[in-house]
Design a protein around this motif. Structure first.
Motif, PDB file in Angstrom:
ATOM      1  N   GLU A 165       0.755  -1.113  -0.045  1.00 27.43           N
ATOM      2  CA  GLU A 165      -0.083   0.013   0.037  1.00 27.43           C
ATOM      3  C   GLU A 165       0.877   1.207  -0.051  1.00 27.43           C
ATOM      4  OE1 GLU A 165      -3.687   1.697  -0.457  1.00 27.43           O
ATOM      5  OE2 GLU A 165      -3.361  -0.502  -0.265  1.00 27.43           O
ATOM      6  N   ASP A 166       2.022   1.194   0.608  1.00 22.76           N
ATOM      7  CA  ASP A 166       2.838   2.614   0.865  1.00 22.76           C
ATOM      8  C   ASP A 166       4.050   2.320   0.534  1.00 22.76           C
ATOM      9  OD1 ASP A 166       0.730   3.716   2.355  1.00 22.76           O
ATOM     10  OD2 ASP A 166       1.309   2.773   4.330  1.00 22.76           O
ATOM     11  N   VAL A 167       4.501   1.165  -0.199  1.00 18.38           N
ATOM     12  CA  VAL A 167       5.809   0.986  -0.516  1.00 18.38           C
ATOM     13  C   VAL A 167       5.948   0.497  -1.916  1.00 18.38           C
ATOM     14  CG1 VAL A 167       8.279   0.142   0.161  1.00 18.38           C
ATOM     15  CG2 VAL A 167       6.566   0.554   1.933  1.00 18.38           C
ATOM     16  N   ARG A 168       6.758   1.110  -2.830  1.00 22.04           N
ATOM     17  CA  ARG A 168       7.024   0.378  -4.235  1.00 22.04           C
ATOM     18  C   ARG A 168       8.573   0.465  -4.176  1.00 22.04           C
ATOM     19  NH1 ARG A 168       4.502   3.550  -8.961  1.00 22.04           N
ATOM     20  NH2 ARG A 168       2.545   2.597  -8.210  1.00 22.04           N
ATOM     21  N   PHE A 169       8.928  -0.914  -4.761  1.00 22.23           N
ATOM     22  CA  PHE A 169      10.295  -1.084  -5.252  1.00 22.23           C
ATOM     23  C   PHE A 169      10.385  -1.569  -6.832  1.00 22.23           C
ATOM     24  CE2 PHE A 169      13.641  -4.356  -6.087  1.00 22.23           C
ATOM     25  CZ  PHE A 169      14.968  -3.552  -6.053  1.00 22.23           C
ATOM     26  N   THR A 170      11.015  -0.736  -7.558  1.00 25.17           N
ATOM     27  CA  THR A 170      11.064  -1.149  -8.811  1.00 25.17           C
ATOM     28  C   THR A 170      12.787  -1.378  -9.356  1.00 25.17           C
ATOM     29  OG1 THR A 170      11.297   1.156  -9.553  1.00 25.17           O
ATOM     30  CG2 THR A 170       9.049  -0.071  -9.670  1.00 25.17           C
ATOM     31  N   ALA A 171      12.885  -2.290 -10.302  1.00 24.87           N
ATOM     32  CA  ALA A 171      14.395  -2.314 -10.705  1.00 24.87           C
ATOM     33  C   ALA A 171      14.274  -2.646 -12.184  1.00 24.87           C
ATOM     34  CB  ALA A 171      15.119  -3.351  -9.797  1.00 24.87           C
ATOM     35  N   ARG A 172      15.287  -2.108 -12.963  1.00 26.61           N
ATOM     36  CA  ARG A 172      15.321  -2.558 -14.263  1.00 26.61           C
ATOM     37  C   ARG A 172      16.871  -3.010 -14.607  1.00 26.61           C
ATOM     38  NH1 ARG A 172      12.923  -2.110 -18.982  1.00 26.61           N
ATOM     39  NH2 ARG A 172      13.802  -1.320 -21.057  1.00 26.61           N
ATOM     40  N   PRO A 173      17.176  -4.189 -14.182  1.00 26.83           N
ATOM     41  CA  PRO A 173      18.321  -4.654 -14.497  1.00 26.83           C
ATOM     42  C   PRO A 173      18.661  -4.908 -16.252  1.00 26.83           C
ATOM     43  CG  PRO A 173      17.186  -6.520 -13.317  1.00 26.83           C
ATOM     44  CD  PRO A 173      16.234  -5.219 -13.413  1.00 26.83           C
ATOM     45  N   ILE A 174      19.639  -4.892 -16.662  1.00 23.26           N
ATOM     46  CA  ILE A 174      20.128  -5.055 -18.218  1.00 23.26           C
ATOM     47  C   ILE A 174      21.473  -5.928 -18.193  1.00 23.26           C
ATOM     48  CG2 ILE A 174      20.649  -4.049 -20.243  1.00 23.26           C
ATOM     49  CD1 ILE A 174      18.765  -1.939 -19.598  1.00 23.26           C
ATOM     50  N   LEU A 175      21.178  -6.697 -18.952  1.00 22.69           N
ATOM     51  CA  LEU A 175      22.332  -7.739 -19.266  1.00 22.69           C
ATOM     52  C   LEU A 175      22.742  -7.459 -20.882  1.00 22.69           C
ATOM     53  CD1 LEU A 175      21.388 -10.999 -17.274  1.00 22.69           C
ATOM     54  CD2 LEU A 175      22.911  -9.207 -16.275  1.00 22.69           C
ATOM     55  N   THR A 176      23.790  -7.273 -21.147  1.00 25.48           N
ATOM     56  CA  THR A 176      24.217  -7.190 -22.421  1.00 25.48           C
ATOM     57  C   THR A 176      25.473  -7.989 -22.964  1.00 25.48           C
ATOM     58  OG1 THR A 176      23.343  -5.028 -22.359  1.00 25.48           O
ATOM     59  CG2 THR A 176      24.749  -5.358 -24.347  1.00 25.48           C
ATOM     60  N   VAL A 177      25.374  -8.492 -24.180  1.00 23.76           N
ATOM     61  CA  VAL A 177      26.549  -9.366 -24.535  1.00 23.76           C
ATOM     62  C   VAL A 177      26.660  -8.473 -25.997  1.00 23.76           C
ATOM     63  CG1 VAL A 177      27.804 -11.096 -25.661  1.00 23.76           C
ATOM     64  CG2 VAL A 177      26.211 -11.438 -23.697  1.00 23.76           C
ATOM     65  N   ARG A 178      27.890  -7.675 -26.427  1.00 22.79           N
ATOM     66  CA  ARG A 178      27.913  -6.921 -27.443  1.00 22.79           C
ATOM     67  C   ARG A 178      29.432  -7.181 -28.278  1.00 22.79           C
ATOM     68  NH1 ARG A 178      26.167  -1.651 -26.080  1.00 22.79           N
ATOM     69  NH2 ARG A 178      24.076  -2.263 -26.854  1.00 22.79           N
ATOM     70  N   ASN A 179      28.999  -7.702 -29.398  1.00 21.28           N
ATOM     71  CA  ASN A 179      30.264  -7.843 -30.226  1.00 21.28           C
ATOM     72  C   ASN A 179      30.466  -6.897 -31.374  1.00 21.28           C
ATOM     73  OD1 ASN A 179      31.707  -9.301 -32.651  1.00 21.28           O
ATOM     74  ND2 ASN A 179      32.075 -10.682 -31.125  1.00 21.28           N
ATOM     75  N   GLN A 180      31.448  -6.251 -31.223  1.00 17.92           N
ATOM     76  CA  GLN A 180      31.898  -5.056 -32.306  1.00 17.92           C
ATOM     77  C   GLN A 180      33.004  -5.441 -33.263  1.00 17.92           C
ATOM     78  OE1 GLN A 180      32.006  -1.588 -29.555  1.00 17.92           O
ATOM     79  NE2 GLN A 180      30.088  -1.146 -30.451  1.00 17.92           N
ATOM     80  N   ARG A 181      32.540  -4.976 -34.514  1.00 25.15           N
ATOM     81  CA  ARG A 181      33.909  -5.131 -35.494  1.00 25.15           C
ATOM     82  C   ARG A 181      34.375  -3.911 -35.889  1.00 25.15           C
ATOM     83  NH1 ARG A 181      30.799  -9.333 -39.323  1.00 25.15           N
ATOM     84  NH2 ARG A 181      29.863 -10.544 -37.640  1.00 25.15           N
ATOM     85  N   LYS A 182      35.634  -3.514 -35.245  1.00 26.83           N
ATOM     86  CA  LYS A 182      36.037  -2.164 -35.440  1.00 26.83           C
ATOM     87  C   LYS A 182      37.577  -2.265 -36.258  1.00 26.83           C
ATOM     88  CE  LYS A 182      34.600  -0.157 -31.114  1.00 26.83           C
ATOM     89  NZ  LYS A 182      34.962   0.647 -29.941  1.00 26.83           N
ATOM     90  N   THR A 183      38.247  -1.288 -36.574  1.00 24.58           N
ATOM     91  CA  THR A 183      39.329  -1.453 -37.480  1.00 24.58           C
ATOM     92  C   THR A 183      40.432  -2.432 -37.077  1.00 24.58           C
ATOM     93  OG1 THR A 183      38.882   1.080 -37.558  1.00 24.58           O
ATOM     94  CG2 THR A 183      40.985   0.244 -38.664  1.00 24.58           C
ATOM     95  N   ALA A 184      40.442  -2.505 -35.692  1.00 26.55           N
ATOM     96  CA  ALA A 184      41.661  -3.438 -35.157  1.00 26.55           C
ATOM     97  C   ALA A 184      41.131  -4.945 -35.141  1.00 26.55           C
ATOM     98  CB  ALA A 184      41.881  -2.886 -33.827  1.00 26.55           C
TER      99      ALA A 184
END
Lengths: 245, 402
Positions: free
Chosen positions: B72-91
């Motif tokens: 009634e009086d309390v709210r807890f929220t969370a937005r966790p994010i997990l990321t795997v990112r593969n980048q093709r750069k010059t090197a």
């Protein structure tokens, strides 16, 4: 003088008798609003919405709605891909927000009318506050005697411009409605069922359990089922855009 | 910050220990998307991609969760994010895995109409799409990139909501959330905000004072003219912490001011809803922190003279190079649940550059949607929109988890 007093008293008695037999349009509307969430300190309910447009049957939507007067917040529970999206209405303003959205998006009154069930249909009904009512006569709907009220919007935040509303004489609940444009063109018709009840002011009153809306212009219809109804005070902060996280 | 939040949570949990009606819920979305960029071979600001080292191809897998527990009086929220990112750069290819809390909050109703909250929150407001001049923290509001996730500010705030129409917020921003840079411009900022909502209008005023920077003042407002038309505006007045000065005379060098003079930024916009619910949006932005046409031309000329100056120009550029922008949007009905699309066009009235963007999303099943976004810039390498790349395309799918 004596004769005149007696005449006046007789007139008053007659008038009160008439009033008893046919309550005024506004009080009929106030009573019927309560059975659809209006005039209460606040209401929380779940709505299951099924729509059909021609042969195309839309996915079932489930919403958790919190409402006080003309303010409401509807949170999408289903479909799962839209879970957490919220539509907030305060006065004539509406916003859409969802988890991860960078900022809330304003929704225009025209967008709020789109779809079979507009935002005005899912929120609490406050016809007594939003419409001027005139008694138009008496008719039966499915054999049930009803007052027929013609409603005209008092202000722009009313969802529809005009409504013809059939209210049961015995139960004082709206059983049928025709929603119209300013010109009087029929847009939608609706039927209401009251298989639920709520406790309010120490009284048990019937409460809307189902609303069926049929489009008058195209072959489309929506059925809204109302469940888990709770009459409770909803804090103003629930309708504050800055606290929607 | 974590101690404040923990204290709030303990107080809240104790206070509501007698209430057993805690509601908990979670939902999440799994994303998989690939982006390909066509970089400019003749870029002035990023010659041969040696300065910015932009990835030509990026493949991303991501889980974004939303967790909620409330009584009634309390709210807890969370937005966790997990990321795997593969980048093709010059090197070559690089992979980066990370997990973080994009947003979270513990909110306690302290008294009637009074809430106390601590957490990581996106402090963004106003109706503008292109940029948000009334927010000190999110001038670039992320609306032009639907995949972008704004990370919140670490904040403790007190909000008084006396009724449905008004709210007043006093907040202390402790830091810029997860991506705090070496110099955190917004560390230890006081924020005051007041909002008023009425019949067809909403306005808000904001004042912020950071320890390192001069006060920021902002205002935003929107008004529905009729059922189809809404007008809105946002304004901000600020001093920039670092300002790269680009005199119109090319013979003069760049100079860096540690604090710019106070300047105003104004955005005015209008949205019109078509009968089927699609909407057209037009916005004009005037940012006096940007360069004039002559100053911007000199900026590119100096940058072209050496890689070092190109690096300085790119690294210390104002948030928008030019002063005047036109932004147009055409989008589908936001109330539709089975798909969404939007087309965006931006023209810099300062340098004449154009950018066309689009986003589309379609539902494949109850849980699965496919989406694509594309940005095309037409112009020369000395125009802002086309200074780094000419094309960017992203395609992906998302799956609702719960």
């Amino acid at each position: 003088m004596h004769t005149s007093l007696k005449t006046s008293l007789l007139g008053l008695l007659l008038l009160s008798g008439v009033a008893y037999a046919a309550p005024d349009a506004h009080s009929i509307l106030t009573s019927s609003d309560q059975a659809r969430g209006g005039g209460l300190p606040g209401i929380v309910w779940e709505i299951k919405l099924n729509s059909r447009d021609g042969d195309k049957v839309d996915e079932t939507q489930r919403l958790l709605v919190k409402a006080v007067d003309e303010s409401s917040v509807a949170e999408v529970l289903e479909p799962v891909r839209s879970k957490g999206s919220k539509i907030l209405q305060v006065e004539r303003n509406m916003w859409l927000t969802k988890p991860g959205l960078s900022k809330p998006i304003p929704i225009s009154p025209r967008q709020r009318m789109s779809g079979q069930a507009s935002n005005g249909d899912i929120a609490a009904t406050n016809y007594a506050g939003d419409y001027e009512a005139q008694m138009s006569g008496n008719e039966s709907v499915d054999g049930e005697p009803c007052y027929v009220l013609d409603l005209k919007a008092k202000h722009k935040r009313a969802t529809y411009d005009k409504i013809r509303y059939w209210v049961s004489v015995k139960r004082l609940v709206g059983v049928k409605a025709e929603f119209m444009s300013v010109s009087g063109k029929l847009l939608k018709t609706a039927r209401f069922e009251y298989d639920s009840s709520i406790e309010h002011d120490g009284k048990r009153i019937p409460f809307v359990s189902k609303m069926s809306i049929r489009d008058a212009l195209i072959d489309a219809e929506s059925v809204m089922e109302f469940g888990s109804v709770r009459v409770k005070r909803v804090a103003a902060s629930e309708f504050d855009l800055g606290q929607m996280q | 910050m974590r101690y404040i939040a923990l204290s709030l949570l303990i107080v809240a949990a104790t206070a509501s220990a007698e209430e057993s009606n805690w509601n908990t819920s979670w939902d999440g979305t799994l994303y998989g998307y690939a982006n390909a960029m066509t970089l400019r071979a003749d870029s002035v600001l990023n010659p041969s991609n040696q300065i910015a080292d932009i990835a030509k191809r990026t493949d991303t897998g991501e889980v974004r969760l939303n967790i909620k527990a409330e009584s009634e009086d309390v709210r807890f929220t969370a937005r966790p994010i997990l990321t795997v990112r593969n980048q093709r750069k010059t090197a070559g290819a690089t992979q980066k895995n990370e997990g973080y809390l994009s947003q979270w909050q513990v909110r306690v109703r302290a008294a009637e109409g009074l809430n106390v909250a601590a957490g990581r929150e996106v402090l963004n407001w106003g109706a503008a799409q292109f940029r948000s001049p009334s927010s000190p923290f999110y001038f670039d509001n992320g609306r032009s990139d639907p995949m972008r996730e704004l990370v919140g500010m670490d904040t403790v705030k007190l909000t008084w909501t006396p009724d449905m129409q008004r709210s007043f917020t006093l907040a202390r921003v402790l830091s810029t959330g997860r991506v705090a840079s070496a110099v955190d411009e917004w560390r230890n900022t006081w924020l005051l905000k007041a909002d008023q909502r009425g019949d067809g209008y909403a306005v808000g005023v904001v004042a912020a004072k950071a320890a390192l920077n001069a006060a920021f003042y902002g205002v935003h407002g929107q008004a529905s003219i009729d059922d189809e038309t809404m007008l809105y505006a946002e304004m901000g007045s600020s001093e920039q912490l670092v300002a790269l000065q680009s005199p119109a005379d090319v013979a003069q060098a760049f100079s860096v001011l540690s604090a710019s003079p106070r300047r105003n930024t104004v955005l005015v916009g209008a949205t019109y809803t078509l009968p089927e619910g699609q909407s057209l949006i037009a916005e004009y932005l005037r940012d006096n922190n940007g360069y004039t046409t002559a100053q911007e031309a000199a900026y590119f000329s100096r940058a072209a003279s050496s890689p070092a100056l190109a690096g300085q120009a790119l690294g210390m550029a104002p948030r928008l190079l030019g002063r005047d922008y036109l932004h147009l949007v055409w989008q589908s009905n936001l109330m539709e649940s089975e798909g969404y699309w939007r087309m965006m066009y931006t023209r810099s009235l300062t340098d004449g550059g154009n950018e066309l963007g689009g986003y589309g999303e379609t539902t494949l099943s109850e849980r699965v949607s496919a989406f694509a976004t594309a940005v095309v810039s037409s112009g020369k390498s000395n125009q802002e929109a086309s200074s780094l790349f000419s094309r960017s395309v992203t395609v992906g799918v998302k799956v609702a988890l719960h």
